[in-house]
Design an enzyme around this catalytic site. Structure first.
Site, mmCIF file in Angstrom:
data_model
loop_
_atom_site.group_PDB
_atom_site.id
_atom_site.type_symbol
_atom_site.label_atom_id
_atom_site.label_comp_id
_atom_site.label_asym_id
_atom_site.label_seq_id
_atom_site.Cartn_x
_atom_site.Cartn_y
_atom_site.Cartn_z
ATOM 1 C CG HIS A 1 -5.484 1.105 -2.035
ATOM 2 N ND1 HIS A 1 -5.283 0.373 -3.184
ATOM 3 C CD2 HIS A 1 -5.614 2.399 -2.406
ATOM 4 C CE1 HIS A 1 -5.291 1.195 -4.212
ATOM 5 N NE2 HIS A 1 -5.489 2.423 -3.777
ATOM 6 C CG ASP B 1 -7.814 9.793 -0.277
ATOM 7 O OD1 ASP B 1 -7.352 10.684 -1.006
ATOM 8 O OD2 ASP B 1 -8.473 8.837 -0.715
HETATM 9 N N1 CMC Z 1 -12.323 0.589 8.062
HETATM 10 C C1 CMC Z 1 -12.766 -0.560 8.605
HETATM 11 N N2 CMC Z 1 -12.858 -1.729 7.951
HETATM 12 C C2 CMC Z 1 -12.475 -1.753 6.669
HETATM 13 C C3 CMC Z 1 -11.990 -0.610 6.017
HETATM 14 C C4 CMC Z 1 -11.909 0.589 6.757
HETATM 15 N N3 CMC Z 1 -11.460 1.715 6.187
HETATM 16 N N4 CMC Z 1 -11.681 -0.907 4.741
HETATM 17 C C5 CMC Z 1 -11.963 -2.226 4.576
HETATM 18 N N5 CMC Z 1 -12.433 -2.727 5.756
HETATM 19 C C6 CMC Z 1 -12.783 -4.134 6.032
HETATM 20 C C7 CMC Z 1 -14.115 -4.507 5.408
HETATM 21 O O1 CMC Z 1 -15.177 -4.259 6.312
HETATM 22 C C8 CMC Z 1 -13.900 -5.969 5.101
HETATM 23 O O2 CMC Z 1 -14.020 -6.662 6.339
HETATM 24 P P1 CMC Z 1 -14.664 -8.173 6.370
HETATM 25 O O3 CMC Z 1 -13.705 -8.996 5.554
HETATM 26 O O4 CMC Z 1 -14.708 -8.507 7.804
HETATM 27 O O5 CMC Z 1 -16.016 -8.043 5.738
HETATM 28 C C9 CMC Z 1 -12.435 -6.044 4.681
HETATM 29 O O6 CMC Z 1 -11.799 -4.929 5.353
HETATM 30 C C10 CMC Z 1 -12.216 -5.913 3.179
HETATM 31 O O7 CMC Z 1 -12.843 -4.709 2.734
HETATM 32 P P2 CMC Z 1 -13.508 -4.513 1.303
HETATM 33 O O8 CMC Z 1 -14.560 -3.471 1.392
HETATM 34 O O9 CMC Z 1 -13.910 -5.855 0.757
HETATM 35 O O10 CMC Z 1 -12.265 -3.996 0.461
HETATM 36 P P3 CMC Z 1 -12.317 -3.262 -0.943
HETATM 37 O O11 CMC Z 1 -11.046 -3.570 -1.620
HETATM 38 O O12 CMC Z 1 -13.592 -3.571 -1.669
HETATM 39 O O13 CMC Z 1 -12.399 -1.693 -0.549
HETATM 40 C C11 CMC Z 1 -11.756 0.491 0.019
HETATM 41 C C12 CMC Z 1 -11.310 -0.837 -0.591
HETATM 42 C C13 CMC Z 1 -10.648 1.528 -0.185
HETATM 43 C C14 CMC Z 1 -13.018 1.019 -0.695
HETATM 44 C C15 CMC Z 1 -12.041 0.302 1.541
HETATM 45 O O14 CMC Z 1 -10.852 -0.098 2.204
HETATM 46 C C16 CMC Z 1 -12.616 1.531 2.202
HETATM 47 O O15 CMC Z 1 -13.840 1.726 2.191
HETATM 48 N N6 CMC Z 1 -11.758 2.430 2.817
HETATM 49 C C17 CMC Z 1 -12.229 3.655 3.376
HETATM 50 C C18 CMC Z 1 -12.433 4.700 2.284
HETATM 51 C C19 CMC Z 1 -11.109 5.222 1.746
HETATM 52 O O16 CMC Z 1 -10.202 5.577 2.501
HETATM 53 N N7 CMC Z 1 -11.010 5.318 0.391
HETATM 54 C C20 CMC Z 1 -9.818 5.828 -0.281
HETATM 55 C C21 CMC Z 1 -9.106 4.756 -1.034
HETATM 56 S S1 CMC Z 1 -7.461 5.213 -1.604
HETATM 57 C C22 CMC Z 1 -7.614 6.485 -2.717
HETATM 58 C C23 CMC Z 1 -8.644 6.321 -3.784
HETATM 59 O O17 CMC Z 1 -8.920 5.247 -4.309
HETATM 60 O O18 CMC Z 1 -9.181 7.336 -4.167
#
Ligand code: CMC
Length: 437
Positions: free
Chosen positions: A310, A368
């Site tokens: 998140h 989710d």
């Molecule tokens: N699985 C594996 N690695 C992950 C995941 C994941 N679900 N989420 C983040 N990471 C890693 C990412 O690869 C990065 O690693 P590194 O630093 O080595 O490059 C690090 O964690 C930081 O990730 P980010 O993409 O910079 O984080 P963000 O804040 O931009 O993204 C997020 C947040 C929710 C989009 C992301 O965690 C994600 O894609 N999660 C899976 C999709 C998901 O479950 N979304 C629902 C979110 S909650 C409800 C909503 O908002 O609707």
């Protein structure tokens, strides 16, 4: 809406000169540097893709502390609201700012019943979508179309907030259920005045001419809880979209239709459907979830463990804790003894929470992760999960749109950029172009 203006100033040194910028503090101690005069003073802008570090507004609706796993609507803890309230009470709270008195609740519920129908011409719209159309696309189109059928609500939006909120909450519920019926090829079931908000939705979804639906109070209670937990989440992608689109002074329906499109994305609300598909794939492949953990950790693989991570929560998502318990209760109350997907979800969570990759990056199950298990037990198909999220988020969107509309600080949302394209070059007439200009 108030914040604390402090006497403190941030000092920034640029090109040998020191500039002072005001510091603002929120009610829970959050601090911000007010950079609105930065460009005028210095010629510099700030660059913050994904708005990781940018506050877009002052808001008095929801407080969220990602480090401590706290979520409050209008000052009330999410745990207490989920335990004691119906979704209609919480919707009222989000929109009006206070929990309703018995009389206010009666009045609001009466309006929800009165506004539940949609114009019969709109019912025919559903016939023009192909049977495989996404319910999110149908929902977004239908909500946008509402402004043509109820134009009185777009003229003086703040004149009658009660009716405006009740109309949308009631009609979106009907549209959501009708879109499901249409994708099934079944006749729509009209809303009933005698049923509560959630019972009415379930009845419109599952009643049929050949098999009357029996309302189960436990399922109704679980749906109330799910919708409450999705009610608002401050400046997330879809809510920011609603505010941004609304800042151009477009009507509420168009703004919310844009929010629904943002929510559709798999990184946002679409994740609940993606979680279920992931769990089903793991189950179909014999339950070997470790392969998926390894794929998620592989920097060369775009796969992510959906339902984890998140932008804001860095300890736990309080909503997923409530839902984990609720998923067990609902499954037990519906006599689902062993749900293999719930077992896979629990194992996946345990393994991920012990794995250094997830620990170092603060990746915890989000809202989710468990919601789909409950929706599935209720009989709601995966392609409707994000529609359910939209139904829950609707009061939050309405509250933010109204707050934005009322806020004297609101200007049209219009970020700047750092230009990295080609510099000015001479125009090449058609006859002289080689394709390599
Ligand atoms: N699985 C594996 N690695 C992950 C995941 C994941 N679900 N989420 C983040 N990471 C890693 C990412 O690869 C990065 O690693 P590194 O630093 O080595 O490059 C690090 O964690 C930081 O990730 P980010 O993409 O910079 O984080 P963000 O804040 O931009 O993204 C997020 C947040 C929710 C989009 C992301 O965690 C994600 O894609 N999660 C899976 C999709 C998901 O479950 N979304 C629902 C979110 S909650 C409800 C909503 O908002 O609707």
């Amino acid at each position: 809406m108030s914040d604390m203006q402090t006497d403190k100033k941030a000092k920034i040194e640029l090109d040998g000169k020191v500039f002072e910028l005001p510091i603002i503090e929120g009610m829970e101690g959050e601090k911000a540097i007010d950079i609105r005069s930065l460009r005028a003073q210095t010629g510099y802008i700030t660059l913050d893709s994904g708005y990781m570090n940018t506050g877009s507004c002052r808001s008095g609706i929801t407080f969220l502390d990602g480090e401590r796993g706290i979520l409050q609507y209008r000052g009330y803890a999410i745990e207490e609201l989920a335990e004691h309230c119906t979704f209609v009470e919480v919707a009222y709270l989000l929109v009006h700012g206070n929990l309703p008195t018995p009389a206010q609740l009666r009045n609001f519920s009466e309006m929800l019943g009165r506004f539940a129908m949609i114009h019969e011409d709109m019912v025919h719209f559903f016939d023009r979508f192909p049977p495989y159309a996404s319910p999110m696309s149908i929902l977004s189109s239908m909500v946008n179309s509402l402004c043509n059928f109820y134009p009185e609500m777009t003229e003086n939006p703040l004149d009658n907030i009660d009716a405006m909120a009740a109309r949308l909450l009631s009609k979106v519920r009907t549209i959501a259920a009708f879109s499901y019926k249409k994708t099934m090829g079944h006749p729509v079931v009209y809303p009933r005045h005698d049923l509560s908000y959630c019972a009415n939705f379930l009845n419109m979804m599952f009643d049929s001419p050949v098999a009357p639906y029996e309302i189960n109070d436990k399922v109704v209670a679980a749906l109330n809880k799910l919708l409450i937990l999705h009610g608002d989440h401050e400046q997330n992608c879809s809510t920011s979209t609603v505010r941004l689109v609304g800042s151009a002074r477009v009507n509420l329906y168009a703004s919310i239709s844009a929010g629904i499109s943002a929510l559709w994305g798999p990184l946002h609300g679409g994740a609940n459907q993606a979680v279920m598909e992931m769990l089903e794939t793991i189950h179909a492949e014999g339950g070997g979830y470790r392969k998926f953990i390894e794929k998620a950790k592989d920097p060369n693989d775009p796969f992510r463990l959906v339902g984890f991570g998140h932008r804001v929560y860095k300890t736990h998502d309080p909503r997923s804790r409530i839902l984990k318990q609720a998923s067990e209760d609902v499954l037990a109350s519906m006599n689902v003894v062993d749900d293999p997907l719930l077992e896979i979800a629990k194992e996946l969570e345990e393994v991920a929470l012990r794995d250094d990759y997830f620990i170092e990056r603060n990746l915890y199950p989000n809202v989710d992760f468990y919601s789909g298990i409950i929706y599935r037990a209720m009989g709601i198909p995966a392609n409707m999960f994000t529609v359910m999220f939209a139904l829950g988020r609707l009061p939050g969107w309405i509250a933010h749109w109204m707050e934005m509309w009322n806020d004297p600080d609101t200007r049209i949302g219009r970020p700047r950029q750092i230009y990295v394209g080609p510099q000015l070059k001479p125009f090449v007439p058609m006859a002289e172009r080689t394709g390599n200009e």
